[in-house]
Design a protein around this motif. Structure first.
Motif, PDB file in Angstrom:
ATOM      1  N   LEU A  86       0.800  -1.218   0.000  1.00 49.58           N
ATOM      2  CA  LEU A  86       0.000   0.000   0.000  1.00 49.58           C
ATOM      3  C   LEU A  86       0.838   1.276   0.000  1.00 49.58           C
ATOM      4  O   LEU A  86       0.508   2.256  -0.658  1.00 49.58           O
ATOM      5  N   PHE A  87       1.955   1.266   0.722  1.00 49.87           N
ATOM      6  CA  PHE A  87       2.748   2.484   0.874  1.00 49.87           C
ATOM      7  C   PHE A  87       3.950   2.563  -0.062  1.00 49.87           C
ATOM      8  O   PHE A  87       4.803   3.433   0.104  1.00 49.87           O
ATOM      9  N   ALA A  88       4.022   1.692  -1.053  1.00 47.99           N
ATOM     10  CA  ALA A  88       5.177   1.697  -1.955  1.00 47.99           C
ATOM     11  C   ALA A  88       5.274   3.020  -2.723  1.00 47.99           C
ATOM     12  O   ALA A  88       6.357   3.605  -2.833  1.00 47.99           O
ATOM     13  N   PHE A  89       4.167   3.504  -3.233  1.00 47.19           N
ATOM     14  CA  PHE A  89       4.194   4.768  -3.966  1.00 47.19           C
ATOM     15  C   PHE A  89       4.425   5.956  -3.026  1.00 47.19           C
ATOM     16  O   PHE A  89       5.032   6.948  -3.419  1.00 47.19           O
ATOM     17  N   HIS A  90       3.939   5.854  -1.798  1.00 46.28           N
ATOM     18  CA  HIS A  90       4.225   6.910  -0.828  1.00 46.28           C
ATOM     19  C   HIS A  90       5.733   7.017  -0.597  1.00 46.28           C
ATOM     20  O   HIS A  90       6.289   8.113  -0.532  1.00 46.28           O
ATOM     21  N   TYR A  91       6.355   5.858  -0.475  1.00 46.67           N
ATOM     22  CA  TYR A  91       7.798   5.864  -0.231  1.00 46.67           C
ATOM     23  C   TYR A  91       8.556   6.435  -1.433  1.00 46.67           C
ATOM     24  O   TYR A  91       9.502   7.204  -1.264  1.00 46.67           O
ATOM     25  N   LEU A  92       8.122   6.091  -2.649  1.00 44.95           N
ATOM     26  CA  LEU A  92       8.774   6.643  -3.843  1.00 44.95           C
ATOM     27  C   LEU A  92       8.550   8.152  -3.933  1.00 44.95           C
ATOM     28  O   LEU A  92       9.452   8.889  -4.335  1.00 44.95           O
ATOM     29  N   ALA A  93       7.372   8.616  -3.548  1.00 48.78           N
ATOM     30  CA  ALA A  93       7.107  10.059  -3.563  1.00 48.78           C
ATOM     31  C   ALA A  93       7.987  10.777  -2.543  1.00 48.78           C
ATOM     32  O   ALA A  93       8.426  11.906  -2.779  1.00 48.78           O
ATOM     33  N   ASP A  94       8.244  10.132  -1.414  1.00 44.08           N
ATOM     34  CA  ASP A  94       9.107  10.720  -0.388  1.00 44.08           C
ATOM     35  C   ASP A  94      10.584  10.657  -0.746  1.00 44.08           C
ATOM     36  O   ASP A  94      11.364  11.489  -0.309  1.00 44.08           O
ATOM     37  N   ASN A  95      10.961   9.642  -1.496  1.00 41.17           N
ATOM     38  CA  ASN A  95      12.367   9.400  -1.818  1.00 41.17           C
ATOM     39  C   ASN A  95      12.544   9.188  -3.315  1.00 41.17           C
ATOM     40  O   ASN A  95      12.651   8.060  -3.770  1.00 41.17           O
ATOM     41  N   PRO A  96      12.560  10.260  -4.093  1.00 37.99           N
ATOM     42  CA  PRO A  96      12.670  10.107  -5.543  1.00 37.99           C
ATOM     43  C   PRO A  96      13.954   9.380  -5.932  1.00 37.99           C
ATOM     44  O   PRO A  96      14.990   9.543  -5.298  1.00 37.99           O
ATOM     45  N   GLY A  97      13.830   8.561  -6.947  1.00 35.39           N
ATOM     46  CA  GLY A  97      14.989   7.837  -7.445  1.00 35.39           C
ATOM     47  C   GLY A  97      15.238   6.510  -6.751  1.00 35.39           C
ATOM     48  O   GLY A  97      16.140   5.771  -7.131  1.00 35.39           O
ATOM     49  N   THR A  98      14.458   6.195  -5.733  1.00 37.62           N
ATOM     50  CA  THR A  98      14.610   4.921  -5.039  1.00 37.62           C
ATOM     51  C   THR A  98      14.141   3.801  -5.960  1.00 37.62           C
ATOM     52  O   THR A  98      13.186   3.971  -6.712  1.00 37.62           O
ATOM     53  N   SER A  99      14.797   2.662  -5.890  1.00 37.44           N
ATOM     54  CA  SER A  99      14.402   1.546  -6.755  1.00 37.44           C
ATOM     55  C   SER A  99      13.036   1.011  -6.347  1.00 37.44           C
ATOM     56  O   SER A  99      12.610   1.147  -5.196  1.00 37.44           O
ATOM     57  N   ALA A 100      12.367   0.395  -7.294  1.00 36.26           N
ATOM     58  CA  ALA A 100      11.035  -0.144  -7.042  1.00 36.26           C
ATOM     59  C   ALA A 100      11.075  -1.241  -5.985  1.00 36.26           C
ATOM     60  O   ALA A 100      10.212  -1.308  -5.110  1.00 36.26           O
TER      61      ALA A 100
END
Length: 166
Positions: A86-100
């Motif tokens: 559920l929070f995978a996209f939240h984490y990417l929004a918080d940390n741009p460039g992080t791997s999937a």
């Protein structure tokens, strides 16, 4: 032959639509995180996902494939998996460039032990969703953003302090 053609056409349409849905999904989560933090949202933020397009696309495909694979086992594991990621996209929004894969791993860590709580959060919206149905979707203009903002608030509450804010 017509059935096979229709199935192939639907598959192609779904895959092609993902190329547009993925960056806007990242943008949506970015905007709701800003709202949950009380920050100002600009019109440009609606296109934030295109800055990290390939990460958003990869994350979109991976999370959907993982949930689909869990759904193949049975419905309950698929539902649990959807909360797990559920929070995978939240984490990417918080940390741009992080791997999937890192976003997925962090989402699993964040939701570990809180899947029932998140399910209860969804259950609390049953009444609102019934009202959305009764108004033929019109009330969804208010309910769906409220639901998304509650997810972002839950993410901020459950995530650890080592997140780098964008």
């Amino acid at each position: 032959y017509i059935f096979i053609f229709v199935v192939i056409a639907i598959c192609i349409a779904v895959i092609c639509s993902a190329f547009i849905i993925a960056p806007f999904t990242l943008s949506r989560h970015y905007v709701y995180l800003k709202v949950a933090r009380g920050e100002n949202v600009r019109f440009v933020d609606a296109f934030y996902g295109f800055k990290d397009y390939f990460s958003a696309l990869k994350l979109y495909f991976l999370t959907n494939i993982y949930v689909l694979l869990w759904l193949c086992l049975f419905i309950i594991p698929g539902i649990v998996a959807s909360y797990k990621y559920l929070f995978a996209f939240h984490y990417l929004a918080d940390n741009p460039g992080t791997s999937a894969r890192e976003c997925i791993r962090r989402s699993k860590e964040t939701t570990n032990g809180y899947k029932r709580t998140l399910f209860a959060l969804d259950l609390s919206f049953i009444g609102w969703n019934l009202l959305v149905l009764m108004t033929l979707g019109i009330l969804g203009i208010w309910v769906y953003p409220y639901h998304e903002a509650s997810y972002s608030s839950a993410y901020l509450e459950l995530s650890t302090n080592d997140i780098i804010y964008a």
